[in-house]
Design an enzyme around this catalytic site. Structure first.
Site, PDB file in Angstrom:
ATOM      1  N   CYS A 195       0.777  -1.346   0.000  1.00 55.51           N
ATOM      2  CA  CYS A 195       0.097   0.036  -0.073  1.00 55.51           C
ATOM      3  C   CYS A 195       0.781   1.264  -0.019  1.00 55.51           C
ATOM      4  O   CYS A 195       0.238   2.409  -0.403  1.00 55.51           O
ATOM      5  CB  CYS A 195      -0.819  -0.059   1.235  1.00 55.51           C
ATOM      6  N   CYS A 204       7.659   5.532 -12.211  1.00 59.84           N
ATOM      7  CA  CYS A 204       7.182   5.906 -10.824  1.00 59.84           C
ATOM      8  C   CYS A 204       8.227   5.788  -9.839  1.00 59.84           C
ATOM      9  O   CYS A 204       9.263   5.829 -10.131  1.00 59.84           O
ATOM     10  CB  CYS A 204       5.896   4.937 -10.751  1.00 59.84           C
TER      11      CYS A 204
END
Length: 380
Positions: free
Chosen positions: A201, A341
């Site tokens: 997460c 990213c």
């Protein structure tokens, strides 16, 4: 079909507990006896994070007699967006300490047994012994497997959930269910030889409110198993898509041939009714290869969020957050792209969407972290 209750009830509740749980006791089909079963129950909750927090809150409020909470982590400020058991003043303290406090505030008769330790295959059975039900709120496959194996050894039901980004799954595994019911195990949903790499997460994010929704669902499953009220999720996987406001149910049967009959293979899978399509692997470029591609005219597309890119980007990169890419991948005019990213997980999703839109997309393996480590080292 309801299962027989797992727990024999205590003889009676205290006057204070009868008053506190009055809204349970008037529920049709629940009543005083189900509440007394909860008072006699012992639930082990593995993980005191995004899922474990609402589970502990709900079970304590429900009047569960004993809750063992197993977690070796300390509270961090970034936990507070979703781990509702903790407070700002808890930052730096053991997560299990929060569990003791909140349970006492909600239910004075509930005993919380904090276990500040990492659950492993070696100690799992010992840590979970004595529990009537185990709730798994952990976030790694290694720990989930250790919990599942221990539950199979102990013949106790495992209430299981996983949340990632805007998606979630929940189910019940039980290797020794009541007579007439079919045993279902974690390996039936995730076979041992299946790919189990998933982003954390911290890498892709998670909607805090969804953690509360799923945690409440897991606590409800535990209550149903303890009291014998309602139909548990054994043999069914509940799949939640929070963005679309949709919930689907997928049957889960034993994988006798080594393959699961359930469709969802990851929380982020868009369809809960069919297996994911097999796409060609997306090319992974090293920082040196990405730099060479950029010099040859390929666009470097950074899909991180603005608060991340403001800390620094690869010179010459185009900036477009992942959500915008996924919403309309065809808006990108470049035909050849290397997606960037932080560590590579979000870039993988963006590249897959771009390739479906006809863009020749690859991924900077390891993301900005790898670039900073490799390219800057060369120029240092």
């Amino acid at each position: 079909m309801a299962f027989p209750p797992l727990v024999e009830p205590v003889a009676e509740l205290t006057d204070a507990e009868r008053t506190r749980t009055a809204r349970h006791r008037v529920l049709a089909g629940f009543g005083d006896i189900a509440q007394r079963r909860l008072a006699a129950a012992h639930v082990a909750v593995v993980g005191a994070g995004g899922l474990g927090s609402p589970v502990v809150l709900a079970l304590a409020a429900a009047g569960v007699g004993t809750i063992t909470v197993i977690d070796d982590d300390l509270v961090e400020a970034s936990n507070l967006q979703r781990q509702v058991m903790h407070r700002v003043t808890d930052v730096g303290a053991p997560k299990t300490k929060s569990a003791v406090r909140v349970a006492a505030d909600l239910s004075p008769t509930t005993v919380v047994r904090p276990v500040q330790a990492q659950l492993t295959p070696d100690n799992a059975a010992e840590l979970l012994a004595g529990a009537h039900v185990v709730v798994d709120g952990t976030d790694t496959f290694e720990t989930r497997e250790a919990v599942a194996v221990a539950c199979e050894q102990l013949d106790v039901p495992l209430v299981w959930g996983v949340v990632q980004e805007f998606h979630a799954q929940a189910t019940v595994f039980w290797s020794a269910p009541p007579a007439g019911e079919t045993p279902v195990r974690l390996a039936d949903l995730y076979p041992p030889d299946a790919g189990r790499e998933a982003p954390s997460c911290a890498q892709v994010g998670v909607l805090g409110a969804l953690c509360l929704q799923v945690g409440a669902l897991l606590a409800t499953e535990a209550v149903k198993l303890i009291t014998g009220v309602g139909e548990p999720l054994l043999g069914r996987v509940l799949v939640i898509d929070a963005l679309r406001g949709r919930t689907a149910e997928v049957p889960l049967r034993p994988a006798a041939d080594g393959r699961t009959d359930a469709a969802p293979s990851a929380p982020a899978q868009e369809s809960a009714s069919a297996p994911p399509r097999q796409a060609p692997p997306i090319p992974q470029l090293s920082p040196a290869e990405a730099l060479a591609a950029q010099r040859a005219g390929t666009m470097l597309l950074d899909v991180r969020e603005p608060f991340e890119t403001e800390r620094g980007v690869i010179p010459g990169s185009a900036l477009m957050p992942l959500g915008e890419v996924l919403a309309d991948p065809s808006r990108l005019e470049a035909r050849t792209v290397v997606v960037v990213c932080q560590v590579g997980m979000r870039a993988q999703r963006a590249a897959a969407a771009l390739r479906e839109a006809g863009v020749e997309a690859s991924v900077l393996a390891g993301g900005i972290d790898a670039w900073n480590r490799d390219i800057r080292a060369v120029h240092a």
